[in-house]
Design a protein around this motif. Structure first.
Motif, PDB file in Angstrom:
ATOM      1  N   LYS A 104       0.789  -1.232  -0.092  1.00  0.00           N
ATOM      2  CA  LYS A 104      -0.116   0.101  -0.118  1.00  0.00           C
ATOM      3  C   LYS A 104       1.079   1.207  -0.144  1.00  0.00           C
ATOM      4  O   LYS A 104       0.665   2.081  -0.727  1.00  0.00           O
ATOM      5  CB  LYS A 104      -0.830  -0.112   1.277  1.00  0.00           C
ATOM      6  CG  LYS A 104      -1.861   1.237   1.452  1.00  0.00           C
ATOM      7  CD  LYS A 104      -2.612   1.184   2.517  1.00  0.00           C
ATOM      8  CE  LYS A 104      -3.528   2.413   2.743  1.00  0.00           C
ATOM      9  NZ  LYS A 104      -4.375   2.259   3.982  1.00  0.00           N
ATOM     10  N   ALA A 107       2.662   1.559  -3.302  1.00  0.00           N
ATOM     11  CA  ALA A 107       1.646   2.161  -4.230  1.00  0.00           C
ATOM     12  C   ALA A 107       1.484   3.596  -4.458  1.00  0.00           C
ATOM     13  O   ALA A 107       1.395   4.136  -5.281  1.00  0.00           O
ATOM     14  CB  ALA A 107       0.440   1.173  -4.267  1.00  0.00           C
ATOM     15  N   ARG A 108       1.402   4.031  -3.152  1.00  0.00           N
ATOM     16  CA  ARG A 108       1.230   5.287  -2.901  1.00  0.00           C
ATOM     17  C   ARG A 108       2.466   6.437  -3.508  1.00  0.00           C
ATOM     18  O   ARG A 108       2.158   7.399  -3.864  1.00  0.00           O
ATOM     19  CB  ARG A 108       0.716   5.571  -1.461  1.00  0.00           C
ATOM     20  CG  ARG A 108      -0.501   5.370  -1.172  1.00  0.00           C
ATOM     21  CD  ARG A 108      -0.879   5.619   0.136  1.00  0.00           C
ATOM     22  NE  ARG A 108      -1.053   7.183   0.351  1.00  0.00           N
ATOM     23  CZ  ARG A 108      -0.955   7.702   1.569  1.00  0.00           C
ATOM     24  NH1 ARG A 108      -0.942   7.054   2.730  1.00  0.00           N
ATOM     25  NH2 ARG A 108      -0.915   8.918   1.769  1.00  0.00           N
ATOM     26  N   ARG A 110       4.459   5.082  -5.915  1.00  0.00           N
ATOM     27  CA  ARG A 110       4.653   4.948  -7.321  1.00  0.00           C
ATOM     28  C   ARG A 110       3.657   5.821  -7.714  1.00  0.00           C
ATOM     29  O   ARG A 110       3.853   6.318  -8.862  1.00  0.00           O
ATOM     30  CB  ARG A 110       4.286   3.573  -7.431  1.00  0.00           C
ATOM     31  CG  ARG A 110       4.459   3.321  -9.031  1.00  0.00           C
ATOM     32  CD  ARG A 110       3.849   1.758  -9.354  1.00  0.00           C
ATOM     33  NE  ARG A 110       5.106   0.833  -8.884  1.00  0.00           N
ATOM     34  CZ  ARG A 110       4.961  -0.035  -8.062  1.00  0.00           C
ATOM     35  NH1 ARG A 110       3.854  -0.193  -7.361  1.00  0.00           N
ATOM     36  NH2 ARG A 110       5.839  -0.950  -7.553  1.00  0.00           N
ATOM     37  N   GLU A 111       2.574   6.102  -7.143  1.00  0.00           N
ATOM     38  CA  GLU A 111       1.342   6.693  -7.783  1.00  0.00           C
ATOM     39  C   GLU A 111       1.925   8.211  -7.769  1.00  0.00           C
ATOM     40  O   GLU A 111       1.621   8.863  -8.992  1.00  0.00           O
ATOM     41  CB  GLU A 111       0.151   6.671  -6.860  1.00  0.00           C
ATOM     42  CG  GLU A 111      -1.024   7.431  -7.415  1.00  0.00           C
ATOM     43  CD  GLU A 111      -2.221   7.382  -6.331  1.00  0.00           C
ATOM     44  OE1 GLU A 111      -2.704   8.437  -5.849  1.00  0.00           O
ATOM     45  OE2 GLU A 111      -2.608   6.391  -6.181  1.00  0.00           O
ATOM     46  N   GLU A 112       2.655   8.946  -7.082  1.00  0.00           N
ATOM     47  CA  GLU A 112       2.953  10.071  -7.082  1.00  0.00           C
ATOM     48  C   GLU A 112       4.318  10.292  -8.186  1.00  0.00           C
ATOM     49  O   GLU A 112       4.521  11.342  -8.562  1.00  0.00           O
ATOM     50  CB  GLU A 112       3.434  10.785  -5.655  1.00  0.00           C
ATOM     51  CG  GLU A 112       1.922  10.953  -5.135  1.00  0.00           C
ATOM     52  CD  GLU A 112       2.113  11.938  -3.838  1.00  0.00           C
ATOM     53  OE1 GLU A 112       2.832  12.934  -3.897  1.00  0.00           O
ATOM     54  OE2 GLU A 112       1.256  12.074  -2.761  1.00  0.00           O
TER      55      GLU A 112
END
Length: 176
Positions: A104, A107-108, A110-112
């Motif tokens: 989690k 992923a956060r 990687r998202e940014e």
């Protein structure tokens, strides 16, 4: 799920302050991993600063400047061991919870940032590694590298996870 190994969260705990603390450690010359670990030292079950500096010393530059997984992301995974411990091999539920938290947080990030891989974040070619000696921390280094912001982002993600965990534990302790 295994209980957290975190120390009590200070009343003045702030996501922004932890982000600023990690960035400050990085600007003092600590590597990306050390900076994030040190920003949470007071919560990590009594582990002293020197131990955190030693544990994180080889993780900078995407593990020893190999430009693999970003050291700040590796630090998030290390802190996850305190937030959601998985210290017994047979405790599969605890391991699953730990891995879920790591995934989690990653992923956060990687998202940014578009990636969790150091060389990709820095725009280096595939397979790129650097000589083992660290870059000199000059004003130009800080101006051209996204590392300070990456360290801050990782600390922000960890701090938000700390608050989410505290809220979840508070909610569950009131349940019958």
């Amino acid at each position: 799920m295994t209980e957290s190994n975190m120390c009590a969260i200070p009343e003045d705990f702030s996501v922004e302050e932890r982000q600023a603390r990690a960035e400050s450690f990085f600007l003092e010359g600590y590597n990306c991993n050390q900076a994030v670990l040190l920003a949470f030292a007071d919560l990590l079950g009594g582990v002293d600063d020197r131990t955190l500096k030693l544990i994180g010393s080889g993780m900078g530059g995407g593990v020893g400047r190999l430009r693999e997984v970003c050291g700040a992301v590796s630090a998030m995974a290390m802190v996850a061991g305190f937030l959601s411990p998985a210290d017994r091999p047979a405790a599969l539920e605890a391991r699953s919870a730990n891995y879920a938290l790591v995934q989690k947080m990653a992923a956060r990030f990687r998202e940014e940032k578009g990636s969790i891989v150091c060389r990709e974040i820095l725009g280096l070619r595939a397979g790129h590694t650097d000589a083992p000696h660290p870059s000199e921390r000059t004003p130009e280094y800080y101006r051209t590298r996204p590392c300070t912001a990456n360290v801050g982002l990782a600390a922000r993600i960890v701090a938000e996870a700390v608050l989410e965990l505290a809220e979840s534990m508070e909610h569950n302790s009131g349940a019958i």
